[in-house]
Design an enzyme around this catalytic site. Structure first.
Site, PDB file in Angstrom:
ATOM      1  N   ARG A 281       8.271 -33.001  11.588  1.00 40.84           N
ATOM      2  CA  ARG A 281       7.477 -32.291  12.602  1.00 40.84           C
ATOM      3  C   ARG A 281       6.963 -30.956  12.061  1.00 40.84           C
ATOM      4  NH1 ARG A 281      12.661 -31.044  13.760  1.00 40.84           N
ATOM      5  NH2 ARG A 281      13.193 -29.056  14.755  1.00 40.84           N
ATOM      6  N   HIS A 282       7.758 -30.328  11.220  1.00 41.90           N
ATOM      7  CA  HIS A 282       7.306 -29.053  10.656  1.00 41.90           C
ATOM      8  C   HIS A 282       6.232 -29.282   9.592  1.00 41.90           C
ATOM      9  CE1 HIS A 282      10.141 -26.978  13.055  1.00 41.90           C
ATOM     10  NE2 HIS A 282      11.205 -27.470  12.434  1.00 41.90           N
TER      11      HIS A 282
ATOM     12  N   HIS B 285      10.923 -23.482   9.318  1.00 38.62           N
ATOM     13  CA  HIS B 285       9.917 -24.168  10.138  1.00 38.62           C
ATOM     14  C   HIS B 285       8.501 -24.087   9.555  1.00 38.62           C
ATOM     15  CE1 HIS B 285      12.401 -23.850  14.123  1.00 38.62           C
ATOM     16  NE2 HIS B 285      13.143 -24.198  13.093  1.00 38.62           N
TER      17      HIS B 285
ATOM     18  N   ASP C 216       0.864  -1.177   0.000  1.00 40.82           N
ATOM     19  CA  ASP C 216       0.000   0.000   0.000  1.00 40.82           C
ATOM     20  C   ASP C 216       0.905   1.233   0.000  1.00 40.82           C
ATOM     21  OD1 ASP C 216       0.854   0.412   2.613  1.00 40.82           O
ATOM     22  OD2 ASP C 216      -1.148   0.406   3.498  1.00 40.82           O
ATOM     23  N   HIS C 217       0.317   2.389   0.230  1.00 44.59           N
ATOM     24  CA  HIS C 217       1.101   3.630   0.197  1.00 44.59           C
ATOM     25  C   HIS C 217       2.197   3.644   1.265  1.00 44.59           C
ATOM     26  CE1 HIS C 217      -2.384   3.939   2.785  1.00 44.59           C
ATOM     27  NE2 HIS C 217      -1.757   4.852   3.505  1.00 44.59           N
TER      28      HIS C 217
ATOM     29  N   CYS D  99       3.055  -3.027   3.969  1.00 42.56           N
ATOM     30  CA  CYS D  99       2.219  -1.870   4.299  1.00 42.56           C
ATOM     31  C   CYS D  99       2.992  -1.058   5.338  1.00 42.56           C
ATOM     32  CB  CYS D  99       0.815  -2.277   4.738  1.00 42.56           C
ATOM     33  SG  CYS D  99       0.698  -3.199   6.285  1.00 42.56           S
ATOM     34  N   GLY D 100       2.343  -0.128   6.000  1.00 41.68           N
ATOM     35  CA  GLY D 100       3.071   0.712   6.947  1.00 41.68           C
ATOM     36  C   GLY D 100       3.700  -0.100   8.068  1.00 41.68           C
ATOM     37  N   THR D 101       2.901  -0.956   8.665  1.00 47.05           N
ATOM     38  CA  THR D 101       3.384  -1.806   9.761  1.00 47.05           C
ATOM     39  C   THR D 101       3.668  -3.245   9.325  1.00 47.05           C
ATOM     40  OG1 THR D 101       1.123  -2.416  10.269  1.00 47.05           O
ATOM     41  CG2 THR D 101       2.041  -0.526  11.481  1.00 47.05           C
ATOM     42  N   GLY D 102       3.085  -3.655   8.224  1.00 44.95           N
ATOM     43  CA  GLY D 102       3.124  -5.064   7.815  1.00 44.95           C
ATOM     44  C   GLY D 102       2.009  -5.875   8.446  1.00 44.95           C
ATOM     45  N   ILE D 103       1.271  -5.251   9.363  1.00 45.15           N
ATOM     46  CA  ILE D 103       0.264  -6.014  10.125  1.00 45.15           C
ATOM     47  C   ILE D 103      -1.008  -6.236   9.305  1.00 45.15           C
ATOM     48  CG2 ILE D 103      -1.196  -6.042  12.179  1.00 45.15           C
ATOM     49  CD1 ILE D 103       1.022  -4.413  13.615  1.00 45.15           C
ATOM     50  N   GLY D 104      -1.610  -5.167   8.823  1.00 43.05           N
ATOM     51  CA  GLY D 104      -2.873  -5.310   8.094  1.00 43.05           C
ATOM     52  C   GLY D 104      -2.729  -6.202   6.873  1.00 43.05           C
TER      53      GLY D 104
HETATM   54  C1  RB5 Z   1      -2.035   2.921   6.399  1.00 44.23           C
HETATM   55  O1  RB5 Z   1      -2.024   4.172   6.988  1.00 44.23           O
HETATM   56  C2  RB5 Z   1      -1.701   1.855   7.404  1.00 44.23           C
HETATM   57  O2  RB5 Z   1      -2.799   1.629   8.230  1.00 44.23           O
HETATM   58  C3  RB5 Z   1      -1.269   0.583   6.715  1.00 44.23           C
HETATM   59  O3  RB5 Z   1      -0.177   0.839   5.906  1.00 44.23           O
HETATM   60  C4  RB5 Z   1      -0.868  -0.569   7.628  1.00 44.23           C
HETATM   61  O4  RB5 Z   1       0.073  -0.166   8.567  1.00 44.23           O
HETATM   62  C5  RB5 Z   1      -1.967  -1.338   8.205  1.00 44.23           C
HETATM   63  O5  RB5 Z   1      -1.783  -2.312   8.925  1.00 44.23           O
END
Ligand code: RB5
Length: 143
Positions: free
Chosen positions: A132-133, A97, A7-8, A64-69
């Site tokens: 196992r893996h 693993h 994403d951005h 993405c910004g955090t990689g989480i979403g």
């Molecule tokens: C965008 O602002 C941000 O929410 C996205 O890049 C990401 O970090 C979501 O998990």
């Protein structure tokens, strides 16, 4: 073939990763986005995951910004094992693993130097193939 998506918040890091891939003649397909204009990360996570599940690509990198979403979205796809990594130890371990097929990165979390090392580790570490893996990966797919 490697699938790339962001994403951005991940666009600038994706550009750095593309330079690294091109220098090493590693083939990739870029599924967007194409600028730092605000977009929705699930759109790009889905494009990359579909390219892997349909066999066009064998691995992917999502940023993405955090990689989480973007990693949460990716892990909703059957057969996708997306690992959010902030260091090389985890990048190596998730290949050995978990046989992770998607690397997720936070463009606002890791700098380009570390990110490239993580990518390099992810791409160059094979799955261990240990029973196992394999058993645990099979269990992931069961309800
Ligand atoms: C965008 O602002 C941000 O929410 C996205 O890049 C990401 O970090 C979501 O998990």
């Amino acid at each position: 073939m490697l699938a790339l998506g962001c994403d951005h918040g991940g666009y600038e890091l994706k550009q750095e990763i593309k330079k690294y891939l091109e220098e090493r003649h590693i083939e990739y397909r870029d599924f967007g986005c194409d600028s730092t204009d605000s977009v929705d990360y699930p759109v790009y996570a889905k494009k990359v995951c579909r390219a892997i599940t349909n066999g066009e690509c064998d691995k992917g990198i999502l940023i993405c910004g955090t990689g989480i979403g973007i990693s949460i979205t990716a892990n909703k796809f059957k057969g996708i094992r997306a690992a959010l990594c902030t260091d090389c130890f985890c990048a190596e371990a998730t290949r050995l693993h978990n046989d992770a097929n998607v690397l997720a990165l936070g463009g606002r979390v890791v700098g380009p130097g570390l990110a490239i090392k993580i990518v390099d580790t992810f791409l160059n570490t094979p799955f261990s193939g240990d029973e196992r893996h394999m058993r645990r990966i099979r269990q992931m797919e069961e309800d």
